[in-house]
Design a protein around this motif. Structure first.
Motif, PDB file in Angstrom:
ATOM      1  N   PRO A   1       0.813  -1.231   0.000  1.00 32.59           N
ATOM      2  CA  PRO A   1       0.000   0.000   0.000  1.00 32.59           C
ATOM      3  C   PRO A   1       0.839   1.272   0.000  1.00 32.59           C
ATOM      4  CG  PRO A   1      -0.263  -1.234   2.080  1.00 32.59           C
ATOM      5  CD  PRO A   1       0.524  -2.100   1.151  1.00 32.59           C
ATOM      6  N   ASP A   2       2.120   1.152   0.399  1.00 30.43           N
ATOM      7  CA  ASP A   2       2.981   2.345   0.383  1.00 30.43           C
ATOM      8  C   ASP A   2       3.175   2.887  -1.033  1.00 30.43           C
ATOM      9  OD1 ASP A   2       4.636  -0.242   0.250  1.00 30.43           O
ATOM     10  OD2 ASP A   2       6.087   1.242  -0.430  1.00 30.43           O
ATOM     11  N   ILE A   3       3.038   2.035  -2.045  1.00 27.52           N
ATOM     12  CA  ILE A   3       3.190   2.523  -3.424  1.00 27.52           C
ATOM     13  C   ILE A   3       2.075   3.517  -3.755  1.00 27.52           C
ATOM     14  CG2 ILE A   3       3.142   1.856  -5.868  1.00 27.52           C
ATOM     15  CD1 ILE A   3       4.515  -0.761  -5.097  1.00 27.52           C
ATOM     16  N   VAL A   4       0.849   3.162  -3.362  1.00 28.02           N
ATOM     17  CA  VAL A   4      -0.274   4.070  -3.606  1.00 28.02           C
ATOM     18  C   VAL A   4      -0.101   5.358  -2.790  1.00 28.02           C
ATOM     19  CG1 VAL A   4      -2.763   4.395  -3.269  1.00 28.02           C
ATOM     20  CG2 VAL A   4      -1.904   2.258  -4.235  1.00 28.02           C
ATOM     21  N   HIS A   5       0.271   5.211  -1.525  1.00 29.93           N
ATOM     22  CA  HIS A   5       0.441   6.385  -0.663  1.00 29.93           C
ATOM     23  C   HIS A   5       1.486   7.343  -1.235  1.00 29.93           C
ATOM     24  CE1 HIS A   5       1.852   8.275   3.325  1.00 29.93           C
ATOM     25  NE2 HIS A   5       0.685   8.805   3.044  1.00 29.93           N
ATOM     26  N   GLY A   6       2.658   6.808  -1.552  1.00 29.68           N
ATOM     27  CA  GLY A   6       3.744   7.650  -2.069  1.00 29.68           C
ATOM     28  C   GLY A   6       3.354   8.347  -3.373  1.00 29.68           C
ATOM     29  N   THR A   7       2.640   7.626  -4.209  1.00 24.07           N
ATOM     30  CA  THR A   7       2.242   8.199  -5.497  1.00 24.07           C
ATOM     31  C   THR A   7       1.209   9.308  -5.298  1.00 24.07           C
ATOM     32  OG1 THR A   7       2.705   6.076  -6.547  1.00 24.07           O
ATOM     33  CG2 THR A   7       1.349   7.623  -7.790  1.00 24.07           C
ATOM     34  N   LEU A   8       0.236   9.064  -4.433  1.00 24.04           N
ATOM     35  CA  LEU A   8      -0.767  10.105  -4.177  1.00 24.04           C
ATOM     36  C   LEU A   8      -0.118  11.358  -3.591  1.00 24.04           C
ATOM     37  CD1 LEU A   8      -3.739   8.015  -2.699  1.00 24.04           C
ATOM     38  CD2 LEU A   8      -3.521   8.958  -5.015  1.00 24.04           C
ATOM     39  N   LEU A   9       0.806  11.175  -2.655  1.00 28.00           N
ATOM     40  CA  LEU A   9       1.469  12.337  -2.047  1.00 28.00           C
ATOM     41  C   LEU A   9       2.190  13.168  -3.100  1.00 28.00           C
ATOM     42  CD1 LEU A   9       3.104  11.030   1.255  1.00 28.00           C
ATOM     43  CD2 LEU A   9       1.138  12.549   1.000  1.00 28.00           C
ATOM     44  N   GLN A  10       2.672  12.498  -4.116  1.00 33.10           N
ATOM     45  CA  GLN A  10       3.482  13.202  -5.107  1.00 33.10           C
ATOM     46  C   GLN A  10       2.637  13.952  -6.135  1.00 33.10           C
ATOM     47  OE1 GLN A  10       6.576  13.267  -4.425  1.00 33.10           O
ATOM     48  NE2 GLN A  10       7.202  14.487  -6.173  1.00 33.10           N
ATOM     49  N   ILE A  11       1.347  13.594  -6.252  1.00 31.92           N
ATOM     50  CA  ILE A  11       0.567  14.234  -7.318  1.00 31.92           C
ATOM     51  C   ILE A  11      -0.628  15.052  -6.834  1.00 31.92           C
ATOM     52  CG2 ILE A  11       1.304  12.533  -9.034  1.00 31.92           C
ATOM     53  CD1 ILE A  11      -1.307  11.083  -8.760  1.00 31.92           C
ATOM     54  N   LEU A  12      -1.102  14.789  -5.602  1.00 31.65           N
ATOM     55  CA  LEU A  12      -2.304  15.513  -5.165  1.00 31.65           C
ATOM     56  C   LEU A  12      -2.015  16.960  -4.749  1.00 31.65           C
ATOM     57  CD1 LEU A  12      -4.285  12.782  -3.194  1.00 31.65           C
ATOM     58  CD2 LEU A  12      -4.909  13.823  -5.379  1.00 31.65           C
ATOM     59  N   GLU A  13      -0.859  17.178  -4.150  1.00 32.93           N
ATOM     60  CA  GLU A  13      -0.546  18.557  -3.732  1.00 32.93           C
ATOM     61  C   GLU A  13       0.349  19.193  -4.789  1.00 32.93           C
ATOM     62  OE1 GLU A  13      -1.614  20.085  -0.733  1.00 32.93           O
ATOM     63  OE2 GLU A  13      -2.882  18.337  -0.401  1.00 32.93           O
ATOM     64  N   THR A  14      -0.237  19.411  -5.956  1.00 31.01           N
ATOM     65  CA  THR A  14       0.512  19.981  -7.072  1.00 31.01           C
ATOM     66  C   THR A  14      -0.315  21.086  -7.731  1.00 31.01           C
ATOM     67  OG1 THR A  14      -0.480  18.322  -8.515  1.00 31.01           O
ATOM     68  CG2 THR A  14       1.728  17.825  -7.666  1.00 31.01           C
TER      69      THR A  14
ATOM     70  N   ILE B   1      -9.357  16.311  -1.158  1.00 38.46           N
ATOM     71  CA  ILE B   1      -8.872  15.548   0.003  1.00 38.46           C
ATOM     72  C   ILE B   1      -7.540  16.103   0.510  1.00 38.46           C
ATOM     73  CG2 ILE B   1      -7.488  13.845  -1.295  1.00 38.46           C
ATOM     74  CD1 ILE B   1      -8.573  11.687   0.628  1.00 38.46           C
ATOM     75  N   ARG B   2      -7.385  16.104   1.848  1.00 33.86           N
ATOM     76  CA  ARG B   2      -6.056  16.353   2.412  1.00 33.86           C
ATOM     77  C   ARG B   2      -5.549  14.995   2.869  1.00 33.86           C
ATOM     78  NH1 ARG B   2      -4.025  21.719   3.739  1.00 33.86           N
ATOM     79  NH2 ARG B   2      -2.413  20.158   4.008  1.00 33.86           N
ATOM     80  N   LEU B   3      -4.799  14.354   2.035  1.00 37.91           N
ATOM     81  CA  LEU B   3      -4.347  12.986   2.317  1.00 37.91           C
ATOM     82  C   LEU B   3      -3.446  12.958   3.551  1.00 37.91           C
ATOM     83  CD1 LEU B   3      -4.702  10.319   0.549  1.00 37.91           C
ATOM     84  CD2 LEU B   3      -2.251  10.555   0.164  1.00 37.91           C
ATOM     85  N   PRO B   4      -3.618  11.954   4.436  1.00 38.13           N
ATOM     86  CA  PRO B   4      -2.682  11.865   5.571  1.00 38.13           C
ATOM     87  C   PRO B   4      -1.260  11.705   5.036  1.00 38.13           C
ATOM     88  CG  PRO B   4      -4.485  10.277   5.834  1.00 38.13           C
ATOM     89  CD  PRO B   4      -4.599  10.858   4.454  1.00 38.13           C
ATOM     90  N   LYS B   5      -0.343  12.535   5.536  1.00 36.06           N
ATOM     91  CA  LYS B   5       1.051  12.443   5.097  1.00 36.06           C
ATOM     92  C   LYS B   5       1.731  11.265   5.792  1.00 36.06           C
ATOM     93  CE  LYS B   5       1.181  16.916   3.448  1.00 36.06           C
ATOM     94  NZ  LYS B   5       0.065  17.003   2.496  1.00 36.06           N
ATOM     95  N   ASN B   6       1.233  10.919   6.953  1.00 37.16           N
ATOM     96  CA  ASN B   6       1.835   9.830   7.715  1.00 37.16           C
ATOM     97  C   ASN B   6       1.285   8.491   7.218  1.00 37.16           C
ATOM     98  OD1 ASN B   6       1.757   7.823  10.103  1.00 37.16           O
ATOM     99  ND2 ASN B   6       3.325   9.335  10.662  1.00 37.16           N
ATOM    100  N   TYR B   7       2.189   7.557   6.938  1.00 38.99           N
ATOM    101  CA  TYR B   7       1.807   6.281   6.349  1.00 38.99           C
ATOM    102  C   TYR B   7       0.844   5.494   7.238  1.00 38.99           C
ATOM    103  CZ  TYR B   7       2.225   1.569   4.449  1.00 38.99           C
ATOM    104  OH  TYR B   7       1.948   0.335   3.935  1.00 38.99           O
ATOM    105  N   VAL B   8       1.116   5.476   8.530  1.00 39.32           N
ATOM    106  CA  VAL B   8       0.273   4.697   9.447  1.00 39.32           C
ATOM    107  C   VAL B   8      -1.160   5.253   9.445  1.00 39.32           C
ATOM    108  CG1 VAL B   8      -0.009   3.917  11.830  1.00 39.32           C
ATOM    109  CG2 VAL B   8       2.284   4.095  10.839  1.00 39.32           C
ATOM    110  N   ARG B   9      -1.275   6.580   9.382  1.00 33.12           N
ATOM    111  CA  ARG B   9      -2.597   7.213   9.288  1.00 33.12           C
ATOM    112  C   ARG B   9      -3.273   6.884   7.959  1.00 33.12           C
ATOM    113  NH1 ARG B   9      -2.873   7.616  13.774  1.00 33.12           N
ATOM    114  NH2 ARG B   9      -1.960   9.170  15.137  1.00 33.12           N
ATOM    115  N   PHE B  10      -2.473   6.863   6.891  1.00 34.39           N
ATOM    116  CA  PHE B  10      -3.020   6.531   5.571  1.00 34.39           C
ATOM    117  C   PHE B  10      -3.563   5.103   5.561  1.00 34.39           C
ATOM    118  CE2 PHE B  10      -2.236   4.321   1.509  1.00 34.39           C
ATOM    119  CZ  PHE B  10      -3.103   5.024   0.693  1.00 34.39           C
ATOM    120  N   VAL B  11      -2.817   4.184   6.162  1.00 34.25           N
ATOM    121  CA  VAL B  11      -3.264   2.793   6.228  1.00 34.25           C
ATOM    122  C   VAL B  11      -4.597   2.710   6.983  1.00 34.25           C
ATOM    123  CG1 VAL B  11      -2.745   0.533   7.263  1.00 34.25           C
ATOM    124  CG2 VAL B  11      -0.982   1.743   5.961  1.00 34.25           C
TER     125      VAL B  11
END
Lengths: 246, 246
Positions: B68-81, B107-117
């Motif tokens: 799931p970290d792949i989805v999280h990292g990718t979203l973080l890189q494109i949503l706040e642009t 959405i304000r995606l959780p930046k913290n992975y554990v919160r995202f999970v």
């Protein structure tokens, strides 16, 4: 020609003395089978302890602390890139408490955040990881001025919403004309570079009218730098010759 | 003109039935105060249970799961642009078990992975988050073909090391000539698009001779697309007029 990315004033540190005896911290450390002075401060888990810390150190300082995810996200975005594979990238992390982490370009950074936190805790306790053999990360106590002296960078630029508006592509083109350029990116969640950092820089640029996350700035700048020096083009030309490289 | 990023065949799913009774999974779920069928599969924590799963489903399938970290990292890189802030980005996650997650651009995606999970687990159990009010994420059971039909995309491109070598900048310029382009990025740690996905695409491009992480590809493509349509330039011109925007 090597680009140095400096993640400056990074919100990465072990739980400070002032709150090591806070119940929340003690429970958190125990759950992770560590001592309270061996765990990273993390706002996502230590919110109420950090409120207490804010009363001791001041809210302004504490709201910039406890975000190791910023360093993790930024490293993930720049270490596995053509620029690093071509050995033209160096990465340095400077923390708010004046520790400096150097990263071996060959590191395979843990992609999982929880694993990254564990590794960084080990680093800050032991001063290097792994404990023996070739170091993948090292930490030393020094300030940015000293880092820059050792680095011998001939062009030091920073990114900040307070800087001079400029297209990032142009910033990268300018930087690529130096031998040893360095780019400073704030590793904190809000606020600006301190005056101590600011005065070390030759130029500060603003590349969007809203504040961008550190990992977005770093990823985009490494990419623009690759273009400026022809890495992107070179690697694709090479792969074309192999005609499909499956 | 809206760009759709499709994170395809993403390694994001709840722990599958086959290993819900595995000791490791039961302990993990208990520690997180959840049931075994309510937690995300994550290789960083479930390695030995996934070895058992590999014996049931086959190693080839299982080595693509639990990231799931792949989805999280990718979203973080494109949503706040800038592209998203200008409302010219749409993001869709398609999972390996044919669920489709749509993301509200606000959405304000959780930046913290554990919160995202935690948030994603809530999403997959409840089918939307938050449970009431405007949805920030929704999930529905459907396959990619159906997604594309609803999307009405007039140009569907994918990134893969097996594709035709091409500079990403040129791929972005081409895409920007369509009204409704979509770019498919694999949300899995290794291997390639399945034939089912591949056959939905008009073109597949390779942008480096080595495999790039999903979040690097996504971040770079969104940036190149911003350039191709003039967003980067427009936002800096605008901020220059304000003369330094502190």
């Amino acid at each position: 020609l090597v680009l140095t990315i400096v993640i400056a004033e990074a919100a990465l540190q072990l739980v400070p003395k002032e709150i090591q005896s806070h119940t929340l911290i003690r429970q958190y450390a125990k759950r992770r089978q560590k001592n309270p002075d061996e765990v990273l401060l993390d706002r996502a888990f230590h919110h109420s302890a950090m409120q207490k810390l804010a009363r001791k150190l001041g809210a302004g300082q504490v709201e910039r602390m406890g975000r190791p995810d910023i360093v993790h996200g930024t490293l993930l975005q720049i270490l596995e890139t053509p620029l690093n594979w071509e050995q033209q990238l160096r990465v340095i992390i400077h923390t708010q408490d004046d520790q400096v982490i150097t990263i071996n370009p060959k590191i395979r950074l843990p992609k999982n955040y929880v694993r990254f936190v564990g590794l960084t805790e080990q680093l800050l306790v032991q001063k290097r990881v792994p404990e023996n053999g070739e170091a993948l990360m090292r930490v030393e106590r020094k300030d940015l001025k000293q880092v820059l002296k050792e680095l011998g960078s001939d062009h030091r630029l920073g990114f900040s919403i307070l800087g001079k508006p400029r297209l990032m592509r142009n910033v990268a083109e300018e930087a690529s004309e130096f031998e040893n350029p360095s780019a400073f990116i704030g590793g904190f969640p809000r606020g600006h570079f301190t005056e101590n950092t600011r005065r070390l820089l030759d130029a500060v640029y603003c590349v969007d009218r809203e504040s961008l996350d550190a990992w977005v700035v770093a990823g985009r700048f490494v990419y623009d730098f690759e273009w400026a020096i022809g890495v992107a083009q070179g690697r694709i030309d090479a792969s074309s010759k192999q005609n499909g490289q499956s």
